[in-house]
Design a protein around this motif. Structure first.
Motif, PDB file in Angstrom:
ATOM      1  N   LYS A  88       0.774  -1.147  -0.240  1.00 60.72           N
ATOM      2  CA  LYS A  88      -0.047  -0.114  -0.030  1.00 60.72           C
ATOM      3  C   LYS A  88       0.913   1.271  -0.133  1.00 60.72           C
ATOM      4  O   LYS A  88       2.086   1.076   0.302  1.00 60.72           O
ATOM      5  CB  LYS A  88      -1.071   0.012   1.103  1.00 60.72           C
ATOM      6  CG  LYS A  88      -1.607  -1.389   1.489  1.00 60.72           C
ATOM      7  CD  LYS A  88      -2.655  -1.561   0.188  1.00 60.72           C
ATOM      8  CE  LYS A  88      -3.686  -2.679   0.542  1.00 60.72           C
ATOM      9  NZ  LYS A  88      -2.866  -3.828   0.380  1.00 60.72           N
ATOM     10  N   TYR A  99      -5.822   3.505   0.854  1.00 60.03           N
ATOM     11  CA  TYR A  99      -5.442   2.046   1.638  1.00 60.03           C
ATOM     12  C   TYR A  99      -4.350   2.374   2.704  1.00 60.03           C
ATOM     13  O   TYR A  99      -4.214   1.468   3.457  1.00 60.03           O
ATOM     14  CB  TYR A  99      -4.975   1.209   0.674  1.00 60.03           C
ATOM     15  CG  TYR A  99      -5.613   1.115  -0.443  1.00 60.03           C
ATOM     16  CD1 TYR A  99      -7.041   0.717  -0.593  1.00 60.03           C
ATOM     17  CD2 TYR A  99      -5.006   1.517  -1.706  1.00 60.03           C
ATOM     18  CE1 TYR A  99      -7.724   0.500  -1.988  1.00 60.03           C
ATOM     19  CE2 TYR A  99      -5.714   1.489  -3.048  1.00 60.03           C
ATOM     20  CZ  TYR A  99      -6.933   0.900  -3.100  1.00 60.03           C
ATOM     21  OH  TYR A  99      -7.602   1.291  -4.381  1.00 60.03           O
ATOM     22  N   TYR A 100      -3.869   3.827   3.091  1.00 62.93           N
ATOM     23  CA  TYR A 100      -2.940   3.862   3.946  1.00 62.93           C
ATOM     24  C   TYR A 100      -3.252   3.853   5.318  1.00 62.93           C
ATOM     25  O   TYR A 100      -2.973   3.366   6.088  1.00 62.93           O
ATOM     26  CB  TYR A 100      -2.249   5.254   3.405  1.00 62.93           C
ATOM     27  CG  TYR A 100      -0.888   5.482   4.308  1.00 62.93           C
ATOM     28  CD1 TYR A 100       0.203   4.569   4.270  1.00 62.93           C
ATOM     29  CD2 TYR A 100      -0.668   6.619   5.242  1.00 62.93           C
ATOM     30  CE1 TYR A 100       1.197   4.840   5.087  1.00 62.93           C
ATOM     31  CE2 TYR A 100       0.497   6.599   5.848  1.00 62.93           C
ATOM     32  CZ  TYR A 100       1.422   5.779   5.659  1.00 62.93           C
ATOM     33  OH  TYR A 100       2.597   5.825   6.795  1.00 62.93           O
TER      34      TYR A 100
END
Length: 522
Positions: free
Chosen positions: A501, A507-508
């Protein structure tokens, strides 16, 4: 200047007001050099028996400040403070955490010139690179606050179970882990501390951040912004010291719930193995460098390619994990590309990065300067050095760590095509076709960034086959560099990253939380 938005893509034509503001901030920073700076633990400044002096790579005789050599006792105190603050911080309503992060962003932006002046002095960045790094942190804090808000605190209602006679309610909730460690590298001390700290804090973790030994001053200034924004005692803690003592004590501390580390592949993998070997696995968000390649085909715009290659290879003296270090060019256009590259490199202004118009300053550490000399000796003996290849020691550069931008041509099997140097050294090889170039680009263990100059069809083929997390095509602003929060997520494949990611991506933030499924039956 209100219409100018500073990013790594827009930094090449700033308004005059920006230079004037930087000059004033630089004078203020220089008037405050040599002060003593403490640790920040549980809301208090802490001083140790042992200190170290931080010196500027521009002039090794210039002491920037005196910092503390934290030992295991100070690290433990910081961890205990963060652990004690964790229950209250994770229970703080997330809109309040978001509001505090936005306040930090405002403070960073208000102080952007003063912090950037210190970054330029400490790392040896030119003023635009330094300003970009600081502004990026303001954007990180806002980006993560917005992302957390957009996802409603990552608390999602799910459909009720179809159970007769009962009401069975379901939710998915992401919750923080606990005390999160952040270990930053010397080259982007402000941004690569600030970004992970923002992510850890907004998600409800508390933080212990360790500054890099070579560039601790910038992280101290971030600590001041967090303090002045009003974060509660113990929610963030700031330590300085050596990696072998303070860093080791942090990584091995039993209260450490997760870590974000940016640095070398070997250190990152050691952390990864340590985290996997405990009683249970813990999250380790690791960014471990790159050996970044650009491919140039016979269909490329060579003027655009040469400019983008130069900017990515020699910005910050090649000391970016995203810096371009390898070029594979089709044989039929190799001579033309080399001529254009040499023209750009010869026009590079190398010198004191505090001066307007200087593109390339010194390398940041004595170890980097020593490595530069070793690699150049190897190149002189085994490759064709087209320009550079020596330290710069004349005039005002005499006491600094200045190195000439270096372009060397060699066969594709030369060992420096595989070794991460982190220096202003660019390797170039001629190849028969784009397929050969791609094979070489993908051959190394690292896969952070990559660039391509070619036709529309070739770009599509490149994007489909390159093994890198951040890709650029036909980009004059930088062949492999220039990611910015909200525009380009930044993360590596293979040995360049542990999560798959990217920083500032969709998506972090979930990397800093764990999911709990909740079913309640009425």
């Amino acid at each position: 200047m209100s219409s100018f938005r500073l990013t790594y893509s827009t930094m090449f034509n700033p308004p005059d007001e920006l230079h004037q503001a930087f000059e004033a901030a630089l004078a203020r920073a220089q008037a405050q050099l040599g002060q003593r700076h403490g640790l920040f633990i549980d809301g208090e400044e802490v001083f140790c028996q042992a200190q170290f002096a931080s010196r500027s790579p521009i002039d090794s005789e210039q002491v920037l400040g005196h910092f503390q050599l934290a030992g295991s006792e100070e690290v433990d105190a910081a961890m205990q403070a963060a652990q004690a603050a964790y229950p209250g911080w994770r229970r703080t309503p997330w809109p309040q955490r978001v509001a505090l992060l936005r306040k930090v962003a405002d403070l960073v932006e208000q102080r952007v010139y003063d912090i950037a002046a210190v970054v330029a002095l400490e790392v040896g960045k030119n003023r635009m690179e330094a300003l970009g790094e600081v502004q990026e942190v303001a954007d990180f804090f806002r980006c993560y606050a917005d992302d957390f808000e957009r996802n409603n605190g990552f608390d999602h209602t799910l459909p009720d179970d179809p159970v007769a006679g009962y009401r069975s309610h379901n939710r998915s909730v992401l919750k923080p882990y606990g005390v999160w460690g952040v270990v930053a590298p010397f080259n982007f001390p402000f941004a690569l501390t600030g970004g992970p700290v923002a992510a850890a804090l907004v998600t409800g973790n508390t933080v212990v951040m360790k500054a890099p030994s070579d560039t601790p001053y910038a992280v101290r200034l971030l600590s001041d912004c967090l303090r002045d924004a009003g974060l509660p005692r113990g929610v963030f803690n700031f330590i300085t010291g050596s990696g072998s003592v303070a860093g080791k004590a942090l990584i091995e501390h039993p209260l450490l719930a997760g870590i974000t580390f940016t640095g070398s592949y070997h250190t990152g993998m050691a952390i990864y193995r340590h985290f996997a070997a405990g009683a249970y696995p813990r999250p380790a968000v690791l960014e471990m460098g790159g050996k970044n390649a650009a491919i140039v085909t016979r269909h490329a715009d060579l003027d655009r390619a040469a400019l983008g290659i130069m900017r990515s290879a020699f910005g910050l003296s090649g000391q970016k994990c995203s810096a371009l270090s390898r070029v594979y060019v089709e044989e039929s256009v190799a001579d033309t590309l080399i001529d254009k590259l040499l023209s750009h490199i010869c026009q590079l202004k190398v010198g004191n990065p505090l001066q307007a118009g200087v593109y390339m300053g010194p390398v940041a550490t004595p170890a980097a300067a020593a490595n530069y000399e070793l690699y150049c000796a190897q190149l002189h003996a085994s490759a064709k050095v087209l320009c550079g290849g020596q330290r710069l020691l004349d005039g005002e550069m005499e006491n600094g760590l200045f190195c000439a931008p270096t372009l060397a041509e060699a066969p594709v099997d030369h060992p420096l095509f595989s070794q991460e140097m982190f220096l202003p050294i660019l390797m170039l090889a001629r190849v028969a076709d784009k397929e050969a170039a791609l094979a070489e680009a993908n051959r190394v263990e690292l896969g952070l960034t990559a660039g391509m100059y070619g036709s529309e069809e070739e770009v599509a083929w490149f994007l489909d086959n390159i093994e890198a997390g951040v890709t650029y095509s036909n980009r004059p602003q930088g062949a492999t560099t220039g990611a910015w929060p909200g525009y380009q997520p930044f993360g590596g494949w293979k040995g360049s990253g542990s999560t798959g990611k990217a920083i500032a991506s969709f998506y972090y933030l979930p990397l800093y939380m764990r999911e709990q499924s909740q079913t309640v039956v009425e």
